[in-house]
Design a protein around this motif. Structure first.
Motif, PDB file in Angstrom:
ATOM      1  N   SER A 281       0.910  -1.250  -0.109  1.00 61.15           N
ATOM      2  CA  SER A 281       0.019  -0.008  -0.018  1.00 61.15           C
ATOM      3  C   SER A 281       0.743   1.253   0.124  1.00 61.15           C
ATOM      4  O   SER A 281       2.114   1.305   0.204  1.00 61.15           O
ATOM      5  CB  SER A 281      -1.045   0.018   1.061  1.00 61.15           C
ATOM      6  OG  SER A 281      -0.263   0.035   2.333  1.00 61.15           O
ATOM      7  N   SER A 283       0.229   4.008   1.806  1.00 60.68           N
ATOM      8  CA  SER A 283       0.413   4.566   3.227  1.00 60.68           C
ATOM      9  C   SER A 283       0.388   3.620   4.179  1.00 60.68           C
ATOM     10  O   SER A 283      -0.162   2.475   4.094  1.00 60.68           O
ATOM     11  CB  SER A 283      -0.930   5.603   3.122  1.00 60.68           C
ATOM     12  OG  SER A 283      -2.090   4.773   3.238  1.00 60.68           O
ATOM     13  N   GLU A 322     -10.549  16.414   0.681  1.00 61.36           N
ATOM     14  CA  GLU A 322     -11.293  15.331   1.740  1.00 61.36           C
ATOM     15  C   GLU A 322     -11.227  16.073   3.110  1.00 61.36           C
ATOM     16  O   GLU A 322     -10.460  17.019   3.488  1.00 61.36           O
ATOM     17  CB  GLU A 322     -10.387  14.136   1.817  1.00 61.36           C
ATOM     18  CG  GLU A 322     -10.605  13.251   0.750  1.00 61.36           C
ATOM     19  CD  GLU A 322     -11.944  12.581   0.476  1.00 61.36           C
ATOM     20  OE1 GLU A 322     -12.307  12.179   1.315  1.00 61.36           O
ATOM     21  OE2 GLU A 322     -12.213  12.771  -0.707  1.00 61.36           O
ATOM     22  N   GLU A 326      -6.999  11.263   7.203  1.00 61.01           N
ATOM     23  CA  GLU A 326      -7.347   9.666   7.046  1.00 61.01           C
ATOM     24  C   GLU A 326      -8.209   9.530   5.722  1.00 61.01           C
ATOM     25  O   GLU A 326      -8.094   8.337   5.275  1.00 61.01           O
ATOM     26  CB  GLU A 326      -8.003   9.283   8.473  1.00 61.01           C
ATOM     27  CG  GLU A 326      -7.031   9.092   9.601  1.00 61.01           C
ATOM     28  CD  GLU A 326      -6.566  10.389  10.197  1.00 61.01           C
ATOM     29  OE1 GLU A 326      -5.583  10.436  10.940  1.00 61.01           O
ATOM     30  OE2 GLU A 326      -7.224  11.271   9.913  1.00 61.01           O
ATOM     31  N   SER A 327      -9.354  10.118   5.611  1.00 60.08           N
ATOM     32  CA  SER A 327      -9.996   9.865   4.494  1.00 60.08           C
ATOM     33  C   SER A 327      -9.345  10.059   3.320  1.00 60.08           C
ATOM     34  O   SER A 327      -9.676   9.512   2.289  1.00 60.08           O
ATOM     35  CB  SER A 327     -11.138  10.919   4.593  1.00 60.08           C
ATOM     36  OG  SER A 327     -11.075  12.327   4.449  1.00 60.08           O
ATOM     37  N   ARG A 330      -7.507   7.143   2.681  1.00 61.34           N
ATOM     38  CA  ARG A 330      -7.849   5.865   2.319  1.00 61.34           C
ATOM     39  C   ARG A 330      -8.390   6.068   0.873  1.00 61.34           C
ATOM     40  O   ARG A 330      -8.357   5.134  -0.073  1.00 61.34           O
ATOM     41  CB  ARG A 330      -9.379   5.754   3.205  1.00 61.34           C
ATOM     42  CG  ARG A 330      -9.110   5.357   4.592  1.00 61.34           C
ATOM     43  CD  ARG A 330     -10.499   4.945   5.267  1.00 61.34           C
ATOM     44  NE  ARG A 330     -11.206   5.896   5.277  1.00 61.34           N
ATOM     45  CZ  ARG A 330     -11.335   6.872   6.333  1.00 61.34           C
ATOM     46  NH1 ARG A 330     -10.349   6.267   7.445  1.00 61.34           N
ATOM     47  NH2 ARG A 330     -12.109   7.754   6.572  1.00 61.34           N
ATOM     48  N   ARG A 331      -8.773   7.212   0.217  1.00 63.05           N
ATOM     49  CA  ARG A 331      -9.288   7.340  -1.064  1.00 63.05           C
ATOM     50  C   ARG A 331      -8.011   7.494  -1.936  1.00 63.05           C
ATOM     51  O   ARG A 331      -8.346   6.746  -3.101  1.00 63.05           O
ATOM     52  CB  ARG A 331      -9.801   8.847  -1.296  1.00 63.05           C
ATOM     53  CG  ARG A 331     -11.280   9.090  -0.388  1.00 63.05           C
ATOM     54  CD  ARG A 331     -12.162   8.353  -1.551  1.00 63.05           C
ATOM     55  NE  ARG A 331     -12.501   9.291  -2.458  1.00 63.05           N
ATOM     56  CZ  ARG A 331     -13.149   8.586  -3.737  1.00 63.05           C
ATOM     57  NH1 ARG A 331     -13.667   7.468  -3.675  1.00 63.05           N
ATOM     58  NH2 ARG A 331     -13.431   9.232  -4.894  1.00 63.05           N
ATOM     59  N   GLU A 333      -5.582   5.283  -1.706  1.00 59.41           N
ATOM     60  CA  GLU A 333      -5.337   4.081  -1.915  1.00 59.41           C
ATOM     61  C   GLU A 333      -6.195   3.316  -3.067  1.00 59.41           C
ATOM     62  O   GLU A 333      -6.091   2.760  -4.032  1.00 59.41           O
ATOM     63  CB  GLU A 333      -5.483   3.008  -0.929  1.00 59.41           C
ATOM     64  CG  GLU A 333      -4.374   3.004   0.353  1.00 59.41           C
ATOM     65  CD  GLU A 333      -3.183   2.576  -0.056  1.00 59.41           C
ATOM     66  OE1 GLU A 333      -3.007   1.964  -1.119  1.00 59.41           O
ATOM     67  OE2 GLU A 333      -2.058   3.218   0.522  1.00 59.41           O
TER      68      GLU A 333
END
Length: 391
Positions: A281, A283, A322, A326-327, A330-331, A333
């Motif tokens: 990944s 991150s 975002e 964190e969001s 996630r986006r 990835e």
């Protein structure tokens, strides 16, 4: 989110500096600090290493105001062919694909330039930005980052002092032979010989890639009568190492198609081991890796740096849109997965295919190239992916 965001960028190479400049413009309330072991007084402009950029990367650099057409050689055609005959009759005997910028409705497919010609204007632009906004932008040249420590809601950068950041972007990857092994790692047992050649009759603005029984060989245009050479061969039984310059010229002329012209001279060549070395990944916590720090690829598709620049662009875009770090991560990835894993899978398959000794493999590859040349929509789709990545 931007108001209190403090970002560290580790590595002042093309991907790191491009990300820092993007963030400086798109995240006007964030604080940014670039770390690099290179001394501030070191002049990178003379670094002769050759880089191939896709059209999407050129457009990103134009947007940042650091693109100089005079410093680059445009690629307007790409010719891919196979040295081995396809053993098929009629039009299927021509194992080659040609992509033309004009037919794809774009001014160029990409460009070739030296590492110094790319990094020097990026560094000048960043240094000027730091001078203009010293309250939120900083450079730590001559500072080696010794380690990163995850923290709740951030990460600690261990350099000359330990400093906390909300987000750390690692853009310093190096080459395969010098890297610690990542979760997804494969030694292709191949090496790339790289340098420059002089060519009589080299078509202007055309890049050539030739699939041989040993591996891919490529000529990238550098200007009238000059091209960069990337020549991939097995490591265990290296056919290039024992040759002198005259013999290398003779072999390359035999390997490359006649339409590439006739090679008349060659520079000293450098040898680099090749492999795949990738993170699962991008991150981990508040640490993001881009470019070679996230994935080191075989040069067969020439997409390593372009992939890193697309990583940088998407990360900055998401940080600006975002609601939280964190969001955004996630986006990131999800958004980067098709392009990233598609490119990794394609280059890995092509690199390993040259080590296979399966009957009929060359014929199948030739048939696929001949079919692609005749399927206009499929060829255009491939061209778009090479220029802009998978979207």
């Amino acid at each position: 989110m931007q108001a209190d965001l403090h970002i560290a960028v580790v590595g002042a190479g093309p991907a790191g500096l491009a990300l820092a400049l993007l963030a400086q413009r798109e995240l006007p309330r964030a604080r940014l600090c670039v770390f690099d072991a290179r001394d501030a007084a070191h002049d990178v402009s003379g670094d002769p290493r050759t880089l191939a950029l896709s059209l999407g990367s050129v457009q990103l650099l134009q947007r940042l105001g650091v693109w100089s057409p005079a410093a680059a050689q445009p690629i307007r055609r790409v010719h891919v062919s196979q040295q081995q005959a396809s053993a098929l009759p009629g039009p299927w005997a021509e194992a080659e694909v040609e992509i033309d910028a004009g037919k794809e409705g774009v001014p160029l497919l990409g460009a070739v330039l030296s590492y110094g010609a790319l990094v020097a204007p990026l560094q000048r632009a960043w240094d000027q930005a730091v001078l203009a906004e010293p309250h939120r932008l900083a450079s730590r040249y001559g500072t080696r980052v010794r380690g990163l420590k995850p923290l709740d809601g951030g990460a600690e950068v261990d350099a000359d002092i330990a400093e906390r950041f909300d987000l750390v972007v690692v853009a310093e990857g190096g080459v395969f032979a010098e890297q610690a092994r990542k979760p997804l790692s494969r030694d292709y047992r191949q090496v790339a010989w790289v340098g420059q050649v002089e060519v009589d009759g080299l078509p202007e603005g055309t890049a050539f890639e030739r699939f041989t029984s040993h591996g891919p060989a490529a000529l990238l245009p550098l200007g009238p009568g000059r091209a960069a050479l990337v020549w991939c061969v097995p490591n265990d039984d290296d056919p290039v190492a024992p040759l002198d310059d005259a013999q290398r010229v003779a072999v390359i002329n035999h390997v490359m198609p006649e339409r590439a012209g006739r090679i008349t001279g060659i520079s000293p060549l450098k040898r680099f081991p090749l492999g795949l070395n990738a993170e699962h990944s991008l991150s981990q916590g508040r640490v993001v890796r881009i470019g070679n720090a996230a994935q080191t690829l075989h040069p067969v598709a020439g997409q390593g740096l372009n992939l890193g620049l697309r990583d940088a662009f998407e990360l900055v875009r998401l940080l600006g849109r975002e609601a939280s770090v964190e969001s955004a991560l996630r986006r990131l990835e999800l958004k980067r997965a098709p392009d990233r894993w598609g490119t990794i899978a394609t280059t890995d398959f092509l690199a390993r295919s040259f080590t296979w000794r399966l009957p009929g493999l060359a014929a199948l590859r030739g048939l696929g190239m001949a079919a692609l040349q005749r399927l206009g929509p499929a060829k255009s789709l491939l061209a778009r992916q090479m220029m802009f990545g998978r979207r």
